[in-house]
Design a protein around this motif. Structure first.
Motif, mmCIF file in Angstrom:
data_model
loop_
_atom_site.group_PDB
_atom_site.id
_atom_site.type_symbol
_atom_site.label_atom_id
_atom_site.label_comp_id
_atom_site.label_asym_id
_atom_site.label_seq_id
_atom_site.Cartn_x
_atom_site.Cartn_y
_atom_site.Cartn_z
ATOM 1 N N ILE A 111 0.722 -1.333 0.080
ATOM 2 C CA ILE A 111 0.084 -0.020 0.064
ATOM 3 C C ILE A 111 0.783 1.195 0.031
ATOM 4 C CG2 ILE A 111 -1.601 1.224 1.341
ATOM 5 C CD1 ILE A 111 -2.954 -1.243 2.102
ATOM 6 N N GLY A 112 1.907 1.140 0.886
ATOM 7 C CA GLY A 112 2.781 2.328 1.062
ATOM 8 C C GLY A 112 3.533 2.385 -0.452
ATOM 9 N N ALA A 113 3.864 1.521 -1.094
ATOM 10 C CA ALA A 113 4.440 1.551 -2.443
ATOM 11 C C ALA A 113 3.588 2.172 -3.494
ATOM 12 C CB ALA A 113 4.958 0.189 -2.937
ATOM 13 N N ILE A 114 2.261 1.723 -3.453
ATOM 14 C CA ILE A 114 1.326 2.238 -4.344
ATOM 15 C C ILE A 114 1.120 3.894 -4.096
ATOM 16 C CG2 ILE A 114 -1.101 2.197 -4.999
ATOM 17 C CD1 ILE A 114 -0.920 -0.844 -4.587
ATOM 18 N N ILE A 115 0.873 4.079 -3.037
ATOM 19 C CA ILE A 115 0.703 5.721 -2.617
ATOM 20 C C ILE A 115 1.774 6.504 -2.859
ATOM 21 C CG2 ILE A 115 0.476 7.365 -0.749
ATOM 22 C CD1 ILE A 115 -1.222 4.997 0.857
ATOM 23 N N TRP A 136 3.513 10.611 -9.301
ATOM 24 C CA TRP A 136 2.927 10.807 -10.343
ATOM 25 C C TRP A 136 2.636 12.366 -10.414
ATOM 26 C CZ3 TRP A 136 2.295 7.893 -14.860
ATOM 27 C CH2 TRP A 136 1.507 8.647 -15.742
ATOM 28 N N PHE A 137 1.871 12.750 -9.238
ATOM 29 C CA PHE A 137 1.421 14.015 -9.256
ATOM 30 C C PHE A 137 2.510 15.109 -9.269
ATOM 31 C CE2 PHE A 137 -2.463 11.861 -7.836
ATOM 32 C CZ PHE A 137 -3.378 12.519 -8.898
ATOM 33 N N VAL A 138 3.705 14.578 -8.339
ATOM 34 C CA VAL A 138 4.699 15.751 -8.340
ATOM 35 C C VAL A 138 5.209 15.949 -9.482
ATOM 36 C CG1 VAL A 138 6.924 16.126 -7.214
ATOM 37 C CG2 VAL A 138 5.045 15.402 -5.607
ATOM 38 N N VAL A 139 5.536 14.708 -10.312
ATOM 39 C CA VAL A 139 6.142 14.923 -11.782
ATOM 40 C C VAL A 139 5.376 15.605 -12.420
ATOM 41 C CG1 VAL A 139 7.085 13.482 -13.590
ATOM 42 C CG2 VAL A 139 7.717 12.832 -11.239
ATOM 43 N N ASN A 140 4.199 15.570 -12.565
ATOM 44 C CA ASN A 140 3.184 16.164 -13.527
ATOM 45 C C ASN A 140 3.390 17.677 -13.306
ATOM 46 O OD1 ASN A 140 1.194 16.289 -15.534
ATOM 47 N ND2 ASN A 140 -0.322 15.978 -14.183
ATOM 48 N N ALA A 141 3.286 17.975 -11.866
ATOM 49 C CA ALA A 141 3.455 19.546 -11.534
ATOM 50 C C ALA A 141 4.583 20.081 -11.831
ATOM 51 C CB ALA A 141 3.040 19.607 -10.076
ATOM 52 N N LEU A 142 5.574 19.330 -11.607
ATOM 53 C CA LEU A 142 6.999 20.202 -11.973
ATOM 54 C C LEU A 142 7.159 20.190 -13.753
ATOM 55 C CD1 LEU A 142 9.386 17.994 -9.587
ATOM 56 C CD2 LEU A 142 8.659 20.395 -9.645
ATOM 57 N N LEU A 143 6.600 19.032 -14.110
ATOM 58 C CA LEU A 143 6.703 19.251 -15.680
ATOM 59 C C LEU A 143 5.801 20.298 -16.231
ATOM 60 C CD1 LEU A 143 6.701 15.525 -17.047
ATOM 61 C CD2 LEU A 143 8.607 17.227 -17.158
ATOM 62 N N SER A 144 4.782 20.595 -15.508
ATOM 63 C CA SER A 144 3.784 21.939 -16.086
ATOM 64 C C SER A 144 4.466 23.086 -15.791
ATOM 65 C CB SER A 144 2.612 21.741 -15.225
ATOM 66 O OG SER A 144 1.520 20.609 -15.520
ATOM 67 N N VAL A 145 5.279 23.086 -14.811
ATOM 68 C CA VAL A 145 6.038 24.435 -14.251
ATOM 69 C C VAL A 145 7.113 24.856 -15.282
ATOM 70 C CG1 VAL A 145 7.535 25.610 -12.518
ATOM 71 C CG2 VAL A 145 5.241 24.379 -11.905
ATOM 72 N N MET A 146 7.593 23.645 -15.486
ATOM 73 C CA MET A 146 8.902 23.726 -16.484
ATOM 74 C C MET A 146 8.330 24.123 -17.729
ATOM 75 S SD MET A 146 11.052 20.456 -15.553
ATOM 76 C CE MET A 146 11.959 20.162 -17.005
ATOM 77 N N TRP A 147 7.116 23.475 -18.324
ATOM 78 C CA TRP A 147 6.701 23.927 -19.456
ATOM 79 C C TRP A 147 6.275 25.614 -19.809
ATOM 80 C CZ3 TRP A 147 7.004 23.394 -24.363
ATOM 81 C CH2 TRP A 147 5.889 23.495 -25.347
ATOM 82 N N PHE A 148 5.572 25.715 -18.454
ATOM 83 C CA PHE A 148 5.278 27.341 -18.644
ATOM 84 C C PHE A 148 6.390 28.108 -18.452
ATOM 85 C CE2 PHE A 148 4.311 30.978 -15.834
ATOM 86 C CZ PHE A 148 3.293 31.643 -16.610
ATOM 87 N N ALA A 149 7.449 27.690 -17.909
ATOM 88 C CA ALA A 149 8.673 28.641 -17.852
ATOM 89 C C ALA A 149 9.422 28.568 -19.233
ATOM 90 C CB ALA A 149 9.701 27.970 -16.869
ATOM 91 N N PHE A 150 9.391 27.490 -20.052
ATOM 92 C CA PHE A 150 10.015 27.511 -21.309
ATOM 93 C C PHE A 150 9.168 28.373 -22.112
ATOM 94 C CE2 PHE A 150 9.638 25.482 -25.593
ATOM 95 C CZ PHE A 150 11.107 25.556 -26.002
ATOM 96 N N LYS A 151 7.792 28.116 -22.197
ATOM 97 C CA LYS A 151 6.620 29.201 -22.813
ATOM 98 C C LYS A 151 7.125 30.533 -22.710
ATOM 99 C CE LYS A 151 2.778 27.471 -22.049
ATOM 100 N NZ LYS A 151 1.265 27.102 -22.132
ATOM 101 N N LEU A 152 7.249 30.912 -21.497
ATOM 102 C CA LEU A 152 7.299 32.312 -20.951
ATOM 103 C C LEU A 152 8.755 32.739 -21.466
ATOM 104 C CD1 LEU A 152 6.378 34.863 -19.140
ATOM 105 C CD2 LEU A 152 7.735 33.720 -17.197
ATOM 106 N N ILE A 153 9.932 31.940 -21.507
ATOM 107 C CA ILE A 153 11.148 32.443 -21.994
ATOM 108 C C ILE A 153 11.120 32.588 -23.621
ATOM 109 C CG2 ILE A 153 13.484 31.784 -22.459
ATOM 110 C CD1 ILE A 153 13.413 30.256 -19.785
ATOM 111 N N ALA A 154 10.336 31.747 -24.126
ATOM 112 C CA ALA A 154 10.311 31.798 -25.552
ATOM 113 C C ALA A 154 9.289 33.111 -26.076
ATOM 114 C CB ALA A 154 9.369 30.534 -26.144
#
Length: 62
Positions: A10-14, A20-38
């Protein structure tokens, strides 16, 4: 199967779900930063092009 193994699974699944959510949030922030720089780079290029066109136009009118 004992309770220690169940809680480990159960701990491994959690952990995977949270990761999954942390990586998704980080990728969203990185994509926003890349768009902002562009956008900033394109904006600066357009600014200098327009400034050059306006300065040429005002010199030819004088």
């Amino acid at each position: 199967m004992n309770w220690g193994t169940v809680w480990t699974v159960i701990g491994a699944i959690i952990a995977v779900v949270i990761a999954w959510f942390v990586v998704n949030a980080l990728l969203s922030v990185m994509w926003f930063a890349f768009k902002l720089i562009a956008v900033l780079i394109v904006g600066v290029i357009i600014f200098f092009v327009l400034r050059g066109m306006v300065s040429r136009g005002s010199r030819s009118e004088n």
